[in-house]
Each structure stands twice: as C-alpha cells, then as structure tokens.
Enzyme design. Structure first.
Site, short mmCIF file in Angstrom:
data_model
loop_
_atom_site.label_atom_id
_atom_site.label_comp_id
_atom_site.label_asym_id
_atom_site.label_seq_id
_atom_site.Cartn_x
_atom_site.Cartn_y
_atom_site.Cartn_z
CG PHE A 1 -1.80 1.10 1.48
CD1 PHE A 1 -3.10 1.07 0.99
CD2 PHE A 1 -1.41 2.21 2.24
CE1 PHE A 1 -3.99 2.11 1.23
CE2 PHE A 1 -2.29 3.26 2.48
CZ PHE A 1 -3.59 3.21 1.97
CB THR B 1 4.28 7.12 3.53
OG1 THR B 1 3.28 6.81 4.50
CG2 THR B 1 5.33 8.02 4.16
N PRO C 1 8.51 10.35 0.38
CG PRO C 1 10.23 9.97 -1.17
CD PRO C 1 8.73 9.99 -1.04
CB SER D 1 1.91 13.57 9.31
OG SER D 1 2.75 12.80 10.14
CB ILE E 1 6.00 0.87 0.72
CG1 ILE E 1 5.89 2.36 0.33
CG2 ILE E 1 4.75 0.08 0.33
CD1 ILE E 1 4.83 3.17 1.08
CB ALA F 1 -4.23 -0.71 8.68
N GLY G 1 16.45 -7.04 33.73
CA GLY G 1 17.85 -6.76 34.00
C GLY G 1 18.68 -6.83 32.73
CD GLU H 1 -2.14 2.14 8.99
OE1 GLU H 1 -2.96 3.06 9.05
OE2 GLU H 1 -2.01 1.40 8.02
CB THR I 1 2.83 10.17 14.49
OG1 THR I 1 2.10 11.40 14.44
CG2 THR I 1 3.72 10.06 13.25
P1 TGC Z 1 -9.60 15.27 6.34
O1 TGC Z 1 -10.26 16.53 5.89
O2 TGC Z 1 -9.59 14.96 7.78
O3 TGC Z 1 -10.25 14.03 5.57
C1 TGC Z 1 -10.51 14.02 4.19
C2 TGC Z 1 -11.76 13.17 4.00
O4 TGC Z 1 -11.54 11.84 4.50
C3 TGC Z 1 -12.45 11.55 5.60
N1 TGC Z 1 -11.66 10.85 6.60
C4 TGC Z 1 -11.73 9.54 6.83
N2 TGC Z 1 -12.51 8.58 6.32
C5 TGC Z 1 -12.35 7.33 6.78
N3 TGC Z 1 -11.45 7.00 7.70
C6 TGC Z 1 -10.63 7.93 8.24
N4 TGC Z 1 -9.71 7.57 9.13
C7 TGC Z 1 -10.75 9.27 7.81
N5 TGC Z 1 -10.12 10.42 8.13
C8 TGC Z 1 -10.69 11.38 7.39
C9 TGC Z 1 -12.93 12.90 6.07
O5 TGC Z 1 -14.20 12.78 6.66
C10 TGC Z 1 -12.97 13.69 4.77
O6 TGC Z 1 -14.12 13.30 4.06
P2 TGC Z 1 -14.94 14.36 3.18
O7 TGC Z 1 -16.07 13.57 2.62
O8 TGC Z 1 -15.37 15.41 4.16
O9 TGC Z 1 -13.98 14.87 2.17
O10 TGC Z 1 -8.14 15.26 5.73
P3 TGC Z 1 -6.83 16.03 6.19
O11 TGC Z 1 -6.03 16.29 4.96
O12 TGC Z 1 -7.19 17.17 7.11
O13 TGC Z 1 -6.01 14.91 6.99
C11 TGC Z 1 -6.31 14.60 8.23
C12 TGC Z 1 -5.28 13.61 8.84
C13 TGC Z 1 -4.04 14.34 9.30
C14 TGC Z 1 -5.98 13.00 10.03
C15 TGC Z 1 -4.89 12.51 7.84
O14 TGC Z 1 -4.18 13.03 6.77
C16 TGC Z 1 -4.08 11.40 8.46
O15 TGC Z 1 -4.66 10.47 9.01
N6 TGC Z 1 -2.71 11.44 8.41
C17 TGC Z 1 -1.88 10.32 8.83
C18 TGC Z 1 -1.42 9.54 7.63
C19 TGC Z 1 -1.22 8.09 7.93
O16 TGC Z 1 -1.72 7.53 8.88
N7 TGC Z 1 -0.53 7.40 7.03
C20 TGC Z 1 -0.42 5.97 7.11
C21 TGC Z 1 0.17 5.40 5.84
S1 TGC Z 1 -0.07 3.67 5.67
C22 TGC Z 1 0.87 2.97 6.84
O17 TGC Z 1 1.47 3.57 7.66
C23 TGC Z 1 0.91 1.50 6.79
S2 TGC Z 1 1.79 0.76 8.04
C24 TGC Z 1 1.53 -0.79 7.53
C25 TGC Z 1 1.90 -1.86 8.47
O18 TGC Z 1 1.05 -2.27 9.33
O19 TGC Z 1 3.02 -2.38 8.30
P1 FAD Z 2 6.30 13.15 9.34
O1 FAD Z 2 4.94 13.24 8.77
O2 FAD Z 2 7.38 13.89 8.65
O3 FAD Z 2 6.23 13.63 10.87
C1 FAD Z 2 7.41 14.00 11.59
C2 FAD Z 2 7.01 14.38 13.02
O4 FAD Z 2 6.14 15.51 12.99
C3 FAD Z 2 6.24 13.27 13.76
O5 FAD Z 2 6.68 13.21 15.09
C4 FAD Z 2 4.79 13.75 13.70
O6 FAD Z 2 4.01 13.27 14.79
C5 FAD Z 2 4.98 15.26 13.78
N1 FAD Z 2 3.86 15.99 13.19
C6 FAD Z 2 3.34 15.82 11.95
N2 FAD Z 2 2.31 16.68 11.75
C7 FAD Z 2 2.19 17.40 12.90
C8 FAD Z 2 1.31 18.45 13.31
N3 FAD Z 2 0.36 18.90 12.52
N4 FAD Z 2 1.47 18.95 14.55
C9 FAD Z 2 2.44 18.49 15.37
N5 FAD Z 2 3.30 17.48 15.02
C10 FAD Z 2 3.17 16.97 13.81
N6 FAD Z 2 3.36 4.12 4.78
C11 FAD Z 2 2.61 3.62 3.75
O7 FAD Z 2 2.01 4.37 2.99
N7 FAD Z 2 2.53 2.27 3.54
C12 FAD Z 2 3.19 1.37 4.33
O8 FAD Z 2 3.08 0.16 4.12
C13 FAD Z 2 3.99 1.88 5.40
N8 FAD Z 2 4.71 1.01 6.17
C14 FAD Z 2 5.58 1.52 7.11
C15 FAD Z 2 6.45 0.66 7.78
C16 FAD Z 2 7.36 1.16 8.69
C17 FAD Z 2 8.32 0.23 9.38
C18 FAD Z 2 7.38 2.55 8.99
C19 FAD Z 2 8.33 3.10 10.01
C20 FAD Z 2 6.54 3.41 8.31
C21 FAD Z 2 5.65 2.92 7.35
N9 FAD Z 2 4.83 3.77 6.61
C22 FAD Z 2 4.06 3.28 5.59
C23 FAD Z 2 4.97 5.22 6.75
C24 FAD Z 2 4.23 5.80 7.94
O9 FAD Z 2 2.85 5.80 7.73
C25 FAD Z 2 4.77 7.22 8.17
O10 FAD Z 2 6.08 7.08 8.66
C26 FAD Z 2 3.92 8.03 9.13
O11 FAD Z 2 2.67 8.31 8.57
C27 FAD Z 2 4.60 9.35 9.52
O12 FAD Z 2 5.10 10.01 8.41
P2 FAD Z 2 6.65 10.53 8.39
O13 FAD Z 2 7.50 9.39 8.80
O14 FAD Z 2 6.90 11.12 7.06
O15 FAD Z 2 6.73 11.62 9.51
#
Ligand code: TGC
Ligand code: FAD
Length: 405
Positions: free
Chosen positions: A151, A154, A156, A160, A185, A264, A361, A385, A387
């Site tokens: 998936f 994210t 470079p 977030s 990823i 997730a 320990g 997923e 922070t």
């Molecule tokens: P925002 O305005 O909040 O949302 C845009 C539209 O999306 C809706 N929405 C959601 N819908 C379903 N589930 C959610 N969790 C949702 N969050 C928001 C929202 O209602 C809105 O809909 P509409 O119809 O009004 O347009 O968007 P924003 O740009 O303000 O962003 C908010 C924020 C910061 C919370 C969001 O960008 C975010 O969650 N950032 C964190 C990114 C993140 O978690 N990345 C993860 C990448 S994948 C990964 O890490 C895989 S790890 C895999 C492993 O397990 O190994």
């Molecule tokens: P950044 O977004 O650059 O954030 C840096 C710091 O700033 C963090 O401490 C954060 O909390 C803080 N911060 C950010 N915004 C704010 C704010 N508004 N106010 C205050 N503080 C803030 N992504 C995928 O898409 N697919 C995957 O499969 C996937 N797998 C991963 C596997 C691993 C092992 C790891 C480590 C990461 C993976 N990720 C994946 C990426 C992951 O989702 C991102 O690392 C995460 O979303 C944070 O993004 P970043 O690392 O760029 O940190």
C-alpha cells in the site's frame, strides 16, 4: 479466587489469583464476552504463533529476515481478508479479526504488519472500491496468499499529510501515467501488486500497479533497528503506464485511502495488546524465578507494583479493543474512536515492553528475551498508520471541532 480456565495445560501454569494466568491474562473475564467462534479463532491463531512464529522470530529479527514461509500457513488458516464472506474469505466478525491481530502481534509486530497490509490495506480497497473484474482477479489469490500486496501512500517528503502528495497520475489516451515515489512501504519488494495513491486533476485516485510494469521499480530499506522481521521498501514510478482498468473506479478523494487506514489502525489497536501480553508474561515468569536478596523477585513490593501496572494497562486495552470491535461489527464505529484506541493501545504496548525490558535486568537487552524486540518494533508501530500526535489531534478535533493539524 475463581479459576479462570480449567484446561489442564493452563491449570498447570496457574498459581492462585486473577492476574497470574501465564497463557493469557484475563483479569476482567474478557474471554467470557467472546462468542465460541471468536474463542476458537483466538486459540487457533495463538497455537500457530506459539508453534510456528515464536521458535523462529528472534533469529528472523536478528538477521533482518521476513519469515515468508509462514504466508501459506496463514492463508490456510484463513487470516487474509478474514472479515469478507466472499471471494474465498473466512467471513469472521471484526472482533475475531482483532483477536487474530492480537495473537499475531504477540508473536511479532512484523508478522502482524504483513497480515494487516494484505487484508486491511490491499484486499479492503479492492473489495470496497474495485471493479468486479479486479475483485475476481485479485481477492481469491490474495486470500490464498498466492499474491501479495503493498500500500503506497507515504512519500519521502512526509507521511502525516498525505493530501500534499507529489506522486501524480495523468490521463493520456485510455491510460494513466504515474510519476513519483513512495517510501517506507511494507512488503514493497515482495508485492505482486501495489495499491498506489496519486494526485490527478480531479483529486486523489487509487491505482493497481503490477510488478513488472515498465518504469515501476522497488528497493528495500535496510539498517532498521525496528520491525527487522518485516520488509520495508521504496517504490519508484518513472512514467508508469497504468491502464484505466487498473484504476479503483469507486475511490474518489483522500477519504478513500484514509478509510483503508481505519481498517489497519483497528487491527493495530488489538495488536498493541498482544505485544504487551508477550512482554508481561516474560516479566512475570522471570520475577517468579529470579532470586535476589534471598527470595524471588515477586516478593518485592516494587516488582508487584510494576506487574500490577502492566496488567492494568493490558486490561484496559483489552476492554477498549473489544468494545471498538463490537461497534465495528454493529456498523457504528467512527474513525476517531479507532484513533483513540490505536493511540492508547500502542502506547500501552510500548510502555509495558520498556518496563518489562528493564525488569529483566541485563538479560533483557538480549534478543533471546522478547521485550526488547517488541519495544523496538513498537517504535515503528507508534509512528506508522498515523503518529501518536496525529491521533491525539484527530481526537482533539472531535472534542473541539477545530482542526489543529
Ligand atoms: P480530512 O479533511 O480529515 O479528511 C478528508 C476526507 O476523509 C475523511 N476521513 C476519513 N474517512 C475514513 N477513515 C478515516 N480515518 C478518515 N479520516 C478522514 C474525512 O471525513 C474527509 O471526508 P470528506 O467527505 O469530508 O472529504 O483530511 P486532512 O487532509 O485534514 O487529513 C487529516 C489527517 C491528518 C488526520 C490525515 O491526513 C491522516 O490520518 N494522516 C496520517 C497519515 C497516515 O496515517 N498514514 C499511514 C500510511 S499507511 C501505513 O502507515 C501503513 S503501516 C503498515 C503496516 O502495518 O506495516
Ligand atoms: P512526518 O509526517 O514527517 O512527521 C514527523 C514528526 O512531525 C512526527 O513526530 C509527527 O508526529 C509530527 N507531526 C506531523 N504533523 C504534525 C502536526 N500537525 N502537529 C504536530 N506534530 C506533527 N506508509 C505507507 O504508505 N505504507 C506502508 O506500508 C507503510 N509502512 C511503514 C512501515 C514502517 C516500518 C514505517 C516506520 C513506516 C511505514 N509507513 C508506511 C509510513 C508511515 O505511515 C509514516 O512514517 C507516518 O505516517 C509518519 O510520516 P513521516 O514518517 O513522514 O513523519
């Protein structure tokens, strides 16, 4: 005190009391709240973790090796796409799915990550947003573990704020041309298919990018101190031509990838408890047998306080996860509730792992003891997923109505 589990295997590990059950702490009788099917799923996956994951996982972590040989076995157990009842999937409740994630993460966060990505981040978007042809082609093969997904959200320049993504998709003729890069990823280099989110003139869209498409390359990220038994990669798109048939037709806007994150994150909320249970069990077993100042450590007040604190965290995490699962099964769960649970349960996992590491320990710094492995893994889990800060801000937005990102 009531006897919690009368099976001879468990009973042999028991001493009097509610929190002593080394097999799985169940201080508030949460197991009694599960259905028979959910209990069976937990036991089956728990056995798989005990027999197949735990014997090899320290070596995998040390050698930076994902135990790919476990994928067919996980598929045979029905762990991929387990909540879907079509396309060869198991049709389990969301609580059962959560228990799968809890048990897998009791083994290792990397193993749970693989299953999370395959199910929540790849099968889910195809099932929810895909065409019939995409579903028929990919879902049964992914359920059987024959095709692996990743998936790509994210990038470079920052994860977030995915709305600021730089990867683009331009429509040219009947096809799309993808340019850009994704970073961090999970499963990237072993995936047959990448769910890639890109910015188009009409907003964010999702694409199924297949291994072998010209211009699509992947590379592993090494030298990680965390999730060493999981593959983490970079994806590069150099003008990759993707047919319109590979676009997810129902995915429109950022809400689509965010809805995948909800799936997730839900699993991770259960997983954090699993990692904590593994660490608590090891700390308790150690405190029982380690004799210092003339008696086992469990006789010391400070040790009892620490064990009690671990059990308090685990118990609150179990109850939170279970109620979240019941809300999801009822169709009333809100994504901000998932954020609170992901935040709480990963934080408790990390805190328990760190304290268990210390309680062991010097031996606690060895890979032979699980707490340091879980502690290091959870440093990724608390970041990916969303922070911890992002989840706090999501909950803050629900409280105040003000977006403070
Ligand atoms: P925002 O305005 O909040 O949302 C845009 C539209 O999306 C809706 N929405 C959601 N819908 C379903 N589930 C959610 N969790 C949702 N969050 C928001 C929202 O209602 C809105 O809909 P509409 O119809 O009004 O347009 O968007 P924003 O740009 O303000 O962003 C908010 C924020 C910061 C919370 C969001 O960008 C975010 O969650 N950032 C964190 C990114 C993140 O978690 N990345 C993860 C990448 S994948 C990964 O890490 C895989 S790890 C895999 C492993 O397990 O190994
Ligand atoms: P950044 O977004 O650059 O954030 C840096 C710091 O700033 C963090 O401490 C954060 O909390 C803080 N911060 C950010 N915004 C704010 C704010 N508004 N106010 C205050 N503080 C803030 N992504 C995928 O898409 N697919 C995957 O499969 C996937 N797998 C991963 C596997 C691993 C092992 C790891 C480590 C990461 C993976 N990720 C994946 C990426 C992951 O989702 C991102 O690392 C995460 O979303 C944070 O993004 P970043 O690392 O760029 O940190």
């Amino acid at each position: 005190m009531p006897k919690l589990d009368s099976s001879p295997e468990r009973a042999s590990q028991q001493a009097p009391g509610l929190g002593h059950d080394l097999a799985s702490p169940d201080f508030y009788a949460v197991r009694a709240l599960l259905t028979e099917e959910e209990r069976q799923v937990q036991e089956t996956v728990g056995r798989f973790v005990d027999e197949r994951v735990l014997p090899i996982i320290a070596e995998c972590f040390e050698r930076e090796r994902f135990p790919r040989e476990l994928v067919p076995e996980m598929a045979r157990l029905g762990l991929f796409g387990a909540t879907f009842s079509d396309y060869g999937c198991a049709g389990l409740s969301n609580v059962a799915y959560g228990l799968i994630m809890q048990e897998l993460e009791r083994g290792d966060s990397g193993v749970r990550s693989f299953a999370s990505v395959q199910s929540g981040l790849c099968m889910f978007p195809i099932h929810r947003y895909g065409s019939d042809e995409q579903k028929r082609r990919w879902l049964p093969a992914m359920a059987r573990g024959e095709k692996i997904g990743c998936f790509g959200l994210t990038e470079p320049d920052g994860g977030s704020d995915p709305g600021a993504m730089k990867t683009t998709a331009r429509k040219t003729g009947g096809d799309w041309v993808l340019s850009g890069a994704k970073m961090w990823i999970t499963n990237g280099t072993i995936a047959d298919i990448a769910i890639v989110w890109a910015m188009t003139d009409a907003g964010v869209r999702g694409f199924l990018v297949e291994r072998g498409m010209p211009g699509y390359t992947t590379r592993d990220i090494h030298h990680k101190f965390s999730l060493r038994a999981s593959i983490t990669s970079e994806l590069f798109f150099d003008n990759v031509r993707v047919p319109e048939a590979n676009r997810l037709p129902l995915a429109e806007g950022l809400g689509a990838p965010l809805s995948c994150l909800t799936q997730a994150r839900y699993g991770i909320a259960w997983g954090g408890v699993g990692a904590a249970i593994a660490c608590y069990r090891e700390a308790l077993a150690f405190a029982r047998q380690r004799v210092l100042f003339g008696e086992p450590l469990i006789h010391k007040q400070a040790i009892q306080v620490r064990l009690a604190d671990m059990l308090r965290r685990i118990t609150t995490g179990q109850l939170l996860a279970l109620q979240l699962g019941r809300l999801k099964d009822a169709g009333t769960m809100h994504h901000a509730q998932v954020s609170l649970a992901k935040w709480n349960n990963v934080r408790l996992g990390l805190d328990v792992a760190r304290d268990a590491r210390d309680l062991l320990g010097a031996g606690g710094i060895s890979v032979e003891c699980c707490p340091i492995r879980h502690m290091l893994n959870l440093e990724s889990v608390i970041t990916y997923e969303g922070t911890e800060t992002i989840h706090q801000l999501i909950v803050g937005r629900e409280i105040t109505g003000v977006s403070a990102f």
